[in-house]
Every structure is written in structure tokens, then in C-alpha cells.
Design a protein around this motif. Structure first.
Motif, short mmCIF file in Angstrom:
data_model
loop_
_atom_site.label_atom_id
_atom_site.label_comp_id
_atom_site.label_asym_id
_atom_site.label_seq_id
_atom_site.Cartn_x
_atom_site.Cartn_y
_atom_site.Cartn_z
N ARG A 117 0.95 -1.52 0.46
CA ARG A 117 -0.13 -0.02 -0.33
C ARG A 117 0.97 1.15 0.12
N HIS A 118 1.94 1.21 0.14
CA HIS A 118 2.53 2.93 0.47
C HIS A 118 3.72 2.83 -0.74
N LEU A 119 3.16 1.61 -2.18
CA LEU A 119 3.90 2.16 -3.12
C LEU A 119 2.36 2.37 -4.07
N TRP A 120 1.40 1.42 -3.56
CA TRP A 120 0.06 1.41 -4.77
C TRP A 120 -0.03 3.09 -4.40
N LEU A 121 -0.23 3.84 -3.91
CA LEU A 121 -1.00 5.38 -2.93
C LEU A 121 0.01 6.26 -4.67
N ARG A 122 0.94 5.36 -4.88
CA ARG A 122 1.08 6.09 -6.25
C ARG A 122 0.79 6.14 -7.61
N SER A 123 0.22 5.14 -7.92
CA SER A 123 -0.48 4.72 -8.81
C SER A 123 -1.61 6.34 -8.86
N LYS A 124 -2.31 5.98 -10.14
CA LYS A 124 -3.10 7.00 -11.11
C LYS A 124 -4.42 6.87 -10.30
N ARG A 125 -4.88 6.20 -10.00
CA ARG A 125 -6.03 5.60 -9.20
C ARG A 125 -6.13 5.55 -8.09
N GLN A 126 -5.39 5.12 -7.30
CA GLN A 126 -5.28 6.04 -5.91
C GLN A 126 -5.18 7.32 -5.56
N HIS A 127 -4.25 7.86 -6.72
CA HIS A 127 -3.92 9.49 -6.10
C HIS A 127 -5.21 10.13 -6.85
N ALA A 128 -5.55 9.94 -7.64
CA ALA A 128 -7.61 10.15 -7.81
C ALA A 128 -8.01 10.31 -6.68
N VAL A 129 -8.19 8.86 -5.73
CA VAL A 129 -9.17 8.63 -5.20
C VAL A 129 -8.65 9.33 -3.79
N MET A 130 -7.74 9.87 -3.11
CA MET A 130 -6.81 10.21 -2.83
C MET A 130 -7.33 12.04 -2.35
N LYS A 131 -7.06 12.33 -4.24
CA LYS A 131 -7.42 13.61 -4.40
C LYS A 131 -9.11 13.83 -3.97
N ILE A 132 -9.69 13.09 -4.41
CA ILE A 132 -11.22 13.15 -3.78
C ILE A 132 -11.74 13.10 -2.68
N ARG A 133 -10.63 12.23 -2.12
CA ARG A 133 -10.69 12.51 -0.37
C ARG A 133 -10.70 14.07 0.07
N ASN A 134 -9.70 14.45 -0.31
CA ASN A 134 -8.85 15.89 -0.15
C ASN A 134 -10.03 16.59 -0.20
N GLU A 135 -10.31 16.60 -1.14
CA GLU A 135 -11.44 17.91 -1.86
C GLU A 135 -12.62 17.35 -1.30
N ILE A 136 -12.76 16.62 -0.52
CA ILE A 136 -14.27 16.51 0.71
C ILE A 136 -13.70 16.78 2.04
N ILE A 137 -12.50 16.87 2.38
CA ILE A 137 -11.73 17.30 3.46
C ILE A 137 -11.75 19.13 4.03
N ARG A 138 -11.12 19.68 2.72
CA ARG A 138 -11.46 20.76 2.86
C ARG A 138 -12.97 21.77 2.46
N ALA A 139 -13.87 20.77 1.28
CA ALA A 139 -14.77 21.22 0.99
C ALA A 139 -15.57 21.25 2.90
N THR A 140 -15.42 20.02 3.35
CA THR A 140 -15.86 20.11 4.82
C THR A 140 -15.78 21.05 5.65
N TYR A 141 -14.69 21.72 5.70
CA TYR A 141 -13.88 23.08 6.57
C TYR A 141 -14.23 24.11 6.17
N GLN A 142 -14.78 24.82 4.48
CA GLN A 142 -15.35 25.30 4.14
C GLN A 142 -16.67 25.75 4.88
N PHE A 143 -17.40 24.29 4.58
CA PHE A 143 -19.05 24.65 4.86
C PHE A 143 -19.20 24.92 6.49
#
Length: 430
Positions: A117-143
Motif C-alpha cells: 500500500r505504501h507504494l500503491w498510493l503512487r498509482s494514478k487511480r489511488q492518487h485520484a481517490v486520495m485527491k477526491i478525499r482531500n477535496e471532501i475534507i477541504r469542502a467540509t471545512y469550508q462549509f
């Protein structure tokens, strides 16, 4: 000019240097195509033999996957690329050559990928999922920040539990018994009596021996708690919050949603208000859908939630569950003693419950009665009881499970992909 992949649209026509890793490559005769990643995004670097030194072209042809480098070149528009830009490479400086990187572009089994998993996070798919997670967190704080909430951090180590101790992790707190928190709610109720509207965002733990695609042992919760807010007002806040987050992801994660091949037409429809169905009506709906064995008073499992959600295109609130299957602190419906003022929000497309919430009991005598019915020791919960003793008010709150929300918005099958390092029944590594 040193920059990042995310920033290159600002530098079209200019020469820049990027610190990057090689995600993949292909070459044909006098040209090599390097798939670069730098943490902010993915971009292609095109290396033409006649445009670089012989050494640099040799590097490009023979470079191994995940080798790190500084790469310099001119940024040009590329309409064939989802990103829209590529680099015409002029120079390569290898920082570290990676040898025998274990996750190759071929197919790998899930357990192998989870072990890495420490390396799998580098893949394009996992990168996309984590960026979406980050946006949900960012939007949560904003709301919550723009709506006047104060962020409060409840303790992770507690001397009591919000909903019983059977599925909690026990630990020793010097010479006392302690638990890892399964919810910050009780503490947030105290904070709401001090600040009016509060929210927390943090890890919670459930010692639940479940192997479903919706369950994690350690997961993150967003938990707002609001003084002077009744059940119906809370439902409106929940649907406004979820709508806000979904629209933020659609606006700011277009590239990531495309990488995941997410059908965004369904997400574009997610705007308040959301449909509501009572527990009573949900039971009848399930019977019509073939769940003939379900009886009033039973809790809903994943198949039940999915069947109910199939009748709606938006998330749906299931309201007013039986008192006996819900937590001790939930306020009874004033018109019906056998049900409580609560709701679960069920996501569409089979992703299950993403929010649980209720109006809390604000009457001291009733809360004392609940303590007796649930065998709660007055000593451990004395402070919670005192919230009803000193200036009690109507108040409500809810908890949103981050990982299930990430799974729903990104369209991934299993919550193990929605948290950087998942803790599952059979997994504590890495």
C-alpha cells in the motif's frame, strides 16, 4: 523556473524544471514518451533524440519505473491528453534509480497491492481517490466555517462509550480502563452548549469483526453538533452539507473523476432537498421488494439499504427508527413513544449509510431514566448528565463517515481504497 505538474498550465511556451518520478514509459525509434508524476499530477514528457544529448536520450530509453529525476523542458498544449499539456524534454538529471519496483503496469491481486500500500498510493487511480478525499475534507471545512461552526477536537481516549462498549478497543489508562473513541458526539454536545454550533473531524475506531466492503476498523468521521436545532432543521443542514461537498468534488476534481471513469451525471443530480421515508414505510417498501421476512423492530442491513436506495436517484433519509434499536441519547418522537427523532442518510448506487443523526434528549428526568434502562453508570456519565441539568436546550447532531462518502463519490467498490492506510479485520500492515 522550477514548478510542479499542477502549475504547468501557467507556463505554456516556457521552459521549466520539475522534480518527478517515472510512472511508465514507452519508446519508438528516435522518440521516448515518459509518463511523469510529481504528487500534484501526471503528465507526459516527450524526448526526441535530436533535441537532447546522447546521454539524456539513453537515460530516457533505459530509465526504470519510479526512478526520480529533475526534468527540464518546454510546456506545450496537448489536446489529446486529459491533462491538456505535455513537456518537450530538453534535459534529464536522475536523482535516484529505482530497481525492480514491485508494482509493474501488469495486473496484481488485491492482497499483493494491499501489502504494498505504501507504494500503491503512487498509482494514478489511488492518487485520484486520495485527491477526491482531500477535496471532501477541504469542502467540509469550508462549509462549516462559513456557516459559523467552531471546530472542537474530542478526545480519542475515553473512559466511556457513546453507544455501548461491546465493539470498542479496550486499553489501560495507567490503572484505569479506557477505550478508543467510536464517536466524539458526547463531548461535542458539551461543546455545543459552550459554542452553539461545533464540528469535529477525526479518527474513530470500531472493534467490529466485519469483512464487508463498507467497513473499516479505523475510519474518519465529521461530526457536527448544534444547540437550538431540532430534528427537521438538522436534516436540512445535512442535505445542504452533502450537496455542497458533492458539487465541490464535481467542480474541483474533474480530472480525478475522469481517471476513475466515474459517471458524473448521477452526481450532478445531488442537490438538496433529499427524499425522506419513515422507517414504517421503509419496512413496507422492503416487503414489496421481496424482503418478506423483515419485521418491524429489526435494523436494516446492507441489502435492505441498497434496496431502499434503488427507489430514489438522490440520497434518501430513513427517519424515525424504533427506540429499542437506537442509542440511549436519542429523543423520542413526541407523537409516538416507540420511535425516536433520528435519521440515517442512505447514499445511492449501493453505497449504504453515510450519515447517522438524531435530536438528542434534553430532558434531565428522561435521560436519567435512559441511564437506568441501559445500565449506564452515573459515575462515568455524570458530566454528560449535567448538560441536561445546567441550561439544557433542544439540540441535534450527526456523523458522516468520510470513507463511505469517498467511495460513493469516486465510484470505487471497497472502502479500503478510500483511506491511505486501511485498518481491516486481517490487516495492520503497512
Amino acid at each position: 523556473m522550477k514548478t510542479t505538474i499542477a502549475q504547468v498550465p501557467k507556463y505554456e511556451g516556457q521552459t521549466v524544471t520539475i522534480g518527478a518520478w517515472l510512472a511508465n514509459k514507452r519508446s519508438s525509434g528516435k522518440i521516448a514518451f515518459l509518463q511523469l508524476r510529481d504528487g500534484t499530477g501526471f503528465m507526459q514528457g516527450v524526448v526526441v533524440k535530436n533535441d537532447v544529448s546522447e546521454d539524456d536520450f539513453g537515460l530516457a530509453k533505459n530509465m526504470t519505473q519510479e526512478t526520480s529525476m529533475y526534468i527540464t523542458g518546454t510546456i506545450v498544449e496537448d489536446k489529446r491528453s486529459p491533462f491538456g499539456y505535455e513537456m518537450q524534454v530538453k534535459q534529464i538529471e536522475v536523482i535516484h534509480e529505482a530497481v525492480d519496483y514491485p508494482i509493474t503496469p501488469k495486473e496484481h491481486g488485491t492482497e499483493f497491492l494491499m501489502d504494498h500500500r505504501h507504494l500503491w498510493l503512487r498509482s494514478k487511480r489511488q492518487h485520484a481517490v486520495m485527491k477526491i478525499r482531500n477535496e471532501i475534507i477541504r469542502a467540509t471545512y469550508q462549509f462549516f466555517n462559513q456557516n459559523g461552526y467552531v471546530k472542537i477536537d474530542p478526545p480519542i481516549l475515553t473512559g466511556s462509550s457513546a453507544e455501548g462498549t461491546t465493539e470498542l478497543f479496550h486499553t489501560k489508562y495507567f490503572d484505569e480502563e479506557a477505550y478508543l473513541s467510536q464517536s466524539g458526539q458526547l463531548y461535542l454536545e458539551a461543546a455545543a452548549m459552550a459554542f452553539g454550533k461545533v464540528f469535529s473531524f477525526g479518527p474513530t475506531f470500531r472493534a467490529e469483526k466485519s469483512k464487508t466492503r463498507r467497513h473499516l476498523i479505523e475510519f474518519w468521521m465529521i461530526e457536527p453538533e448544534m444547540a437550538f436545532v431540532d430534528h427537521d432543521e438538522s436534516l436540512e443542514i445535512q442535505e445542504q452539507y452533502v450537496s455542497f461537498v458533492v458539487q465541490a468534488v464535481l467542480a474541483n476534481c474533474q480530472l480525478e473523476l475522469a481517471v476513475l471513469e466515474r459517471d458524473t451525471t448521477k452526481l450532478k443530480a445531488i442537490k438538496a432537498p433529499f427524499p425522506r421515508i419513515s422507517y414504517d414505510d421503509a419496512i413496507e417498501l422492503l416487503k414489496k421488494k421481496g424482503f418478506t421476512d423483515i419485521e418491524w423492530g429489526e435494523d436494516f442491513g446492507a441489502p435492505h439499504e441498497t434496496a431502499i436506495a434503488e427507489s430514489f436517484t438522490k440520497p434518501v433519509f430513513i427517519t424515525n427508527y424504533p427506540k429499542d434499536i437506537k442509542a440511549f441519547y436519542m429523543k423520542p418522537d413526541p407523537n409516538r413513544e416507540d420511535v425516536v427523532l433520528c435519521a440515517d442518510l442512505i447514499a445511492p448506487e449501493g453505497y449504504g449509510e453515510i450519515i447517522g443523526g438524531s435530536q438528542r434528549i434534553d430532558d434531565l428526568a428522561l435521560m436519567e431514566q435512559r441511564y437506568k434502562e441501559h445500565n449506564l453508570t452515573g459515575e462515568a456519565y455524570q458530566w454528560y448528565l449535567e448538560l441536561r441539568k445546567y441550561g439544557s436546550v433542544p439540540h441535534s447532531g450527526f456523523g458522516l463517515g468520510l470513507e463511505r462518502t469517498v467511495a460513493w463519490l469516486s465510484g470505487v467498490e471497497h472502502v479500503r481504497e478510500t483511506i491511505p492506510f486501511p485498518r481491516l479485520l486481517n490487516r495492520l500492515y503497512p
